[in-house]
Design a protein around this motif. Structure first.
Motif, PDB file in Angstrom:
ATOM      1  N   GLN A   5       0.813  -1.217   0.000  1.00 46.30           N
ATOM      2  CA  GLN A   5       0.000   0.000   0.000  1.00 46.30           C
ATOM      3  C   GLN A   5       0.850   1.272   0.000  1.00 46.30           C
ATOM      4  O   GLN A   5       0.319   2.355   0.175  1.00 46.30           O
ATOM      5  N   TRP A   6       2.132   1.136  -0.236  1.00 43.38           N
ATOM      6  CA  TRP A   6       2.990   2.316  -0.294  1.00 43.38           C
ATOM      7  C   TRP A   6       2.625   3.204  -1.483  1.00 43.38           C
ATOM      8  O   TRP A   6       2.154   2.706  -2.525  1.00 43.38           O
ATOM      9  N   PRO A   7       2.902   4.505  -1.371  1.00 43.85           N
ATOM     10  CA  PRO A   7       2.789   5.369  -2.553  1.00 43.85           C
ATOM     11  C   PRO A   7       3.744   4.894  -3.651  1.00 43.85           C
ATOM     12  O   PRO A   7       4.770   4.263  -3.381  1.00 43.85           O
ATOM     13  N   ALA A   8       3.390   5.208  -4.887  1.00 50.39           N
ATOM     14  CA  ALA A   8       4.201   4.751  -6.017  1.00 50.39           C
ATOM     15  C   ALA A   8       5.525   5.511  -6.108  1.00 50.39           C
ATOM     16  O   ALA A   8       6.518   4.959  -6.582  1.00 50.39           O
ATOM     17  N   LEU A   9       5.551   6.772  -5.667  1.00 50.21           N
ATOM     18  CA  LEU A   9       6.768   7.576  -5.830  1.00 50.21           C
ATOM     19  C   LEU A   9       6.686   8.811  -4.953  1.00 50.21           C
ATOM     20  O   LEU A   9       5.615   9.176  -4.441  1.00 50.21           O
ATOM     21  N   LEU A  10       7.833   9.465  -4.827  1.00 49.65           N
ATOM     22  CA  LEU A  10       7.949  10.769  -4.168  1.00 49.65           C
ATOM     23  C   LEU A  10       8.417  11.769  -5.211  1.00 49.65           C
ATOM     24  O   LEU A  10       9.466  11.578  -5.829  1.00 49.65           O
ATOM     25  N   MET A  11       7.623  12.822  -5.416  1.00 52.86           N
ATOM     26  CA  MET A  11       7.969  13.870  -6.368  1.00 52.86           C
ATOM     27  C   MET A  11       8.454  15.091  -5.602  1.00 52.86           C
ATOM     28  O   MET A  11       7.715  15.686  -4.809  1.00 52.86           O
ATOM     29  N   LEU A  12       9.731  15.459  -5.809  1.00 54.82           N
ATOM     30  CA  LEU A  12      10.298  16.664  -5.219  1.00 54.82           C
ATOM     31  C   LEU A  12      10.316  17.745  -6.299  1.00 54.82           C
ATOM     32  O   LEU A  12      11.103  17.682  -7.238  1.00 54.82           O
ATOM     33  N   SER A  13       9.438  18.729  -6.156  1.00 61.38           N
ATOM     34  CA  SER A  13       9.158  19.636  -7.268  1.00 61.38           C
ATOM     35  C   SER A  13       9.864  20.974  -7.152  1.00 61.38           C
ATOM     36  O   SER A  13       9.365  21.983  -7.636  1.00 61.38           O
ATOM     37  N   GLY A  14      11.042  20.996  -6.531  1.00 60.35           N
ATOM     38  CA  GLY A  14      11.848  22.210  -6.571  1.00 60.35           C
ATOM     39  C   GLY A  14      12.372  22.643  -5.224  1.00 60.35           C
ATOM     40  O   GLY A  14      11.798  22.348  -4.169  1.00 60.35           O
ATOM     41  N   ASP A  15      13.491  23.363  -5.258  1.00 60.51           N
ATOM     42  CA  ASP A  15      14.153  23.886  -4.064  1.00 60.51           C
ATOM     43  C   ASP A  15      14.529  22.763  -3.112  1.00 60.51           C
ATOM     44  O   ASP A  15      14.273  22.819  -1.902  1.00 60.51           O
ATOM     45  N   GLN A  16      15.153  21.722  -3.683  1.00 54.71           N
ATOM     46  CA  GLN A  16      15.696  20.645  -2.844  1.00 54.71           C
ATOM     47  C   GLN A  16      16.876  21.159  -2.011  1.00 54.71           C
ATOM     48  O   GLN A  16      17.133  20.650  -0.923  1.00 54.71           O
ATOM     49  N   ILE A  17      17.601  22.127  -2.529  1.00 48.18           N
ATOM     50  CA  ILE A  17      18.570  22.878  -1.725  1.00 48.18           C
ATOM     51  C   ILE A  17      18.280  24.358  -1.914  1.00 48.18           C
ATOM     52  O   ILE A  17      17.576  24.752  -2.843  1.00 48.18           O
ATOM     53  N   TYR A  18      18.806  25.154  -1.004  1.00 51.36           N
ATOM     54  CA  TYR A  18      18.742  26.612  -1.137  1.00 51.36           C
ATOM     55  C   TYR A  18      20.167  27.104  -1.337  1.00 51.36           C
ATOM     56  O   TYR A  18      20.871  27.450  -0.391  1.00 51.36           O
ATOM     57  N   ALA A  19      20.590  27.133  -2.605  1.00 47.91           N
ATOM     58  CA  ALA A  19      21.953  27.568  -2.907  1.00 47.91           C
ATOM     59  C   ALA A  19      22.149  29.043  -2.604  1.00 47.91           C
ATOM     60  O   ALA A  19      23.280  29.487  -2.388  1.00 47.91           O
ATOM     61  N   ASP A  20      21.062  29.798  -2.579  1.00 40.14           N
ATOM     62  CA  ASP A  20      21.142  31.243  -2.409  1.00 40.14           C
ATOM     63  C   ASP A  20      20.821  31.695  -0.988  1.00 40.14           C
ATOM     64  O   ASP A  20      20.845  32.892  -0.697  1.00 40.14           O
ATOM     65  N   ASP A  21      20.493  30.777  -0.113  1.00 41.41           N
ATOM     66  CA  ASP A  21      20.060  31.155   1.236  1.00 41.41           C
ATOM     67  C   ASP A  21      20.599  30.109   2.210  1.00 41.41           C
ATOM     68  O   ASP A  21      19.894  29.175   2.591  1.00 41.41           O
ATOM     69  N   VAL A  22      21.845  30.252   2.575  1.00 37.85           N
ATOM     70  CA  VAL A  22      22.553  29.254   3.373  1.00 37.85           C
ATOM     71  C   VAL A  22      22.831  29.832   4.753  1.00 37.85           C
ATOM     72  O   VAL A  22      23.419  30.917   4.876  1.00 37.85           O
TER      73      VAL A  22
END
Length: 635
Positions: free
Chosen positions: A150-167
């Motif tokens: 019954q697990w979800p089929a996938l995980l969609m990461l739709s942006g800003d996986q890192i903050y290169a500009d705000d560290v």
């Protein structure tokens, strides 16, 4: 042979019954061995020929190697059941290099192939030093509490996986503490008071003042205004660009530190955090607060690694993966791409995205010749070939991709194929140009349903979009981060016409992030022929939130000013379509937006339409959106 160290991974990427993709980062070259054991079948040990044909290794430093296993299988694997995998690296199993990788009640890590998507997770905007808890922990908890079938089929990461500009400064200190352990070659930096990355990492790190690296001339000031201008935008976008990642090494180290506990063992090896830099009293207090938040983030990383090793993960960039307001306007592009220093900053982040995210989405899009050039740059960063490769990546047009699920998962690149405004260089560019939207329409022909991923919502909150439009009219779109589909008439009309095309899919589920709040809209077109069923489902952020009081005001004003009976709504209609907002079950009267870090869980009917939408909040709450008939507005 010394024990191999896995800096990050394994992260499961695109998985099908006939083809598997794994991503890892290690401290040494590896020879992989892989055995697959379906729950209801015999073990399948893949031959070295199969593994060698699908294994690509890129050396980034003396102690950093990126590994991609893209394996064509000799026979198709079964679906809807656990498939255990024993991945050996130089003969060592996960018990040696990631002893907490497996769930406690399982003998091995595993995955479940589900080509028919009946449930999926999605989220975006994961800023490590934001005070909210990490939404990815809810992914691991869901997997632990749910039977694998019954697990979800996938995980969609739709942006800003890192903050290169705000560290956060403690994070940048950790990056600089890790880099010597990776053994990366030095990188020459152009047009900067600091000549090399090595000098920037150790002797002159420019903490909280990286915009001061450049000589004081007009060209530099114009570039700084665009690339480091986020410091003046406290509401709609990043509130600090003073610690912007610059070197390729900093970008690669950041990815390792946000996905895995292993590099933190090196950073914290002495029993505590590295010594803080010299700061004034106010900044020192901020440093301590950020360090406490980051410690909680680090404590959760074993669970994050476990989740990413069990569930297929799709990814796409948004602006903060590269830099704030990336390609927002033609004027921004002119300033950023005509300065060697900003070209290097943007290009290094894009190269980091290729290595750590884009490569696993669709490995065949990255040719052997391109990867060979990447390897040459990794061996000698800062040379002429480095800058030539970055120019090639700026022109690369294969960042978008499609996974062969049912309904198909179609992920859009809304950053590098912009439709530049013909009215003004300062006006917002369209998120996709006419050619890209036309290509999208061709991909959709003949489909009954589709899961469409647009990092920025196609249908957003009208009041906020109106505020952004006012600033754009005044020639100041950068002040409010005017990133929405309706900001550019050409892109908006082309996308809406695509939805109205007679051969368009009957069901669109549009997944988005970006905005730091969550909502669900049902969009219906009115006309002689009934249009498709469109659902705009936005989940944002994984570890980020909109200012609470301000969002409450916007939410209620939007509901009042743009209600179905409002004259303002009547005079600002875009098309003959009905937008029906569905409220969170915990919402007060008048509220339609959910401001809570977490991850979205979408359950689909057999025809591809949504049956249930829920936000798994980072604080443990599970909040459903009420999917029932409500009064909407005709636009």
């Amino acid at each position: 042979m010394a024990a191999v160290k896995v800096w990050a991974g394994p992260i499961l990427r695109r998985l099908t019954p006939e083809r598997l993709t794994f991503w890892l980062a290690t401290d040494a070259p590896v020879r992989p061995d892989l055995t697959l054991t379906p729950q209801d079948g015999a073990a399948i040990r893949l031959s070295q020929d199969h593994l060698k044909a699908g294994h690509t290794e890129l050396k980034a430093g003396a102690k950093l190697y990126f590994q991609l296993l893209d394996i064509h299988l000799p026979t198709a694997l079964p679906t809807q059941q656990p498939i255990y995998y024993q991945l050996l690296l130089n003969g060592e199993s996960w018990q040696q290099w990631a002893p907490d990788l497996c769930f406690a009640d399982q003998p091995e890590p595993f995955f479940v192939l589900q080509p028919d998507v009946r449930q999926l997770l999605h989220g975006s905007c994961r800023k490590p030093h934001h005070p909210a808890a990490d939404g990815l922990l809810q992914v691991e908890q869901l997997l632990a509490e749910t039977t694998p079938e019954q697990w979800p089929a996938l995980l969609m990461l739709s942006g800003d996986q890192i903050y290169a500009d705000d560290v956060a400064t403690p994070m940048l200190v950790a990056i600089h503490h890790l880099l010597p352990q990776l053994g990366l070659p030095d990188e020459t930096l152009p047009c900067s008071e600091v000549a090399s990355a090595g000098e920037l990492h150790q002797r002159q790190p420019y903490y909280l003042k990286r915009e001061a690296l450049l000589p004081d001339n007009k060209l530099s000031r114009d570039m700084v205004t665009k690339v480091f201008g986020g410091v003046r935008k406290p509401v709609f976008t990043s509130d600090s660009a003073h610690n912007h990642l610059i070197s390729l090494g900093e970008v690669l180290a950041m990815y390792l530190l946000v996905w895995s506990p292993q590099p933190w063992q090196q950073v914290l090896a002495s029993g505590g955090w590295p010594a803080a830099p010299e700061l004034d009293a106010q900044l020192q207090q901020q440093y301590q607060q950020q360090q406490q938040i980051l410690q909680q983030f680090v404590d959760g990383l074993p669970r994050v690694r476990r989740a990413l090793a069990h569930l297929p993960v799709a990814m796409i960039f948004d602006d903060h993966d590269i830099t704030d307001d990336w390609n927002l306007t033609a004027a921004w592009e002119q300033a950023a791409y005509n300065h060697d220093f900003s070209v290097r900053i943007i290009g290094n982040a894009l190269l980091g995205y290729l290595l750590c995210q884009g490569w696993g989405n669709c490995p065949e899009a990255f040719s052997a010749d391109l990867l060979q050039q990447v390897q040459q740059v990794l061996a000698q960063p800062g040379q002429d070939l480095h800058d030539k490769l970055l120019q090639q990546l700026f022109r690369f047009n294969q960042w978008q991709y499609q996974w062969p699920t049912e309904p198909p998962l179609l992920v859009l690149d809304t950053r590098t194929q912009r439709w530049r405004s013909e009215r003004s260089l300062e006006s917002p560019s369209g998120l996709m140009d006419w050619e890209a939207i036309t290509d999208l329409q061709q991909r959709l022909l003949g489909l009954e349903a589709v899961i469409l991923v647009s990092p920025a919502p196609i249908f957003g909150v009208k009041l906020i979009e109106s505020i952004q439009r006012v600033f754009a009219w005044c020639g100041k779109p950068l002040l409010v981060d005017a990133e929405n589909w309706m900001a550019h008439p050409g892109a908006a009309h082309a996308m809406l016409n695509l939805f109205r095309h007679p051969k368009t899919p009957r069901h669109f589920v549009i997944l988005s992030g970006d905005v730091h709040y969550s909502f669900v809209y049902d969009i219906r077109f009115r006309g002689k022929r009934r249009g498709p069923d469109l659902w705009q489902i936005t989940s944002s952020g994984l570890k980020n939130e909109f200012p609470k009081k301000l969002l409450d005001v916007f939410d209620r004003l939007n509901r009042w000013l743009y209600s179905p009976r409002s004259p303002l709504n009547w005079f600002t209609r875009r098309r003959r379509m009905q937008v029906i907002p569905h409220k969170p079950e915990t919402a007060d009267p008048g509220e339609r937006l959910l401001n809570a870090s977490g991850v979205g869980l979408v359950t689909l009917n057999a025809d591809g339409s949504p049956r249930e939408v829920m936000q798994l909040c980072a604080d443990g709450r599970k909040i459903r959106f009420v999917l029932r008939e409500e009064e909407g507005r005709w636009e």
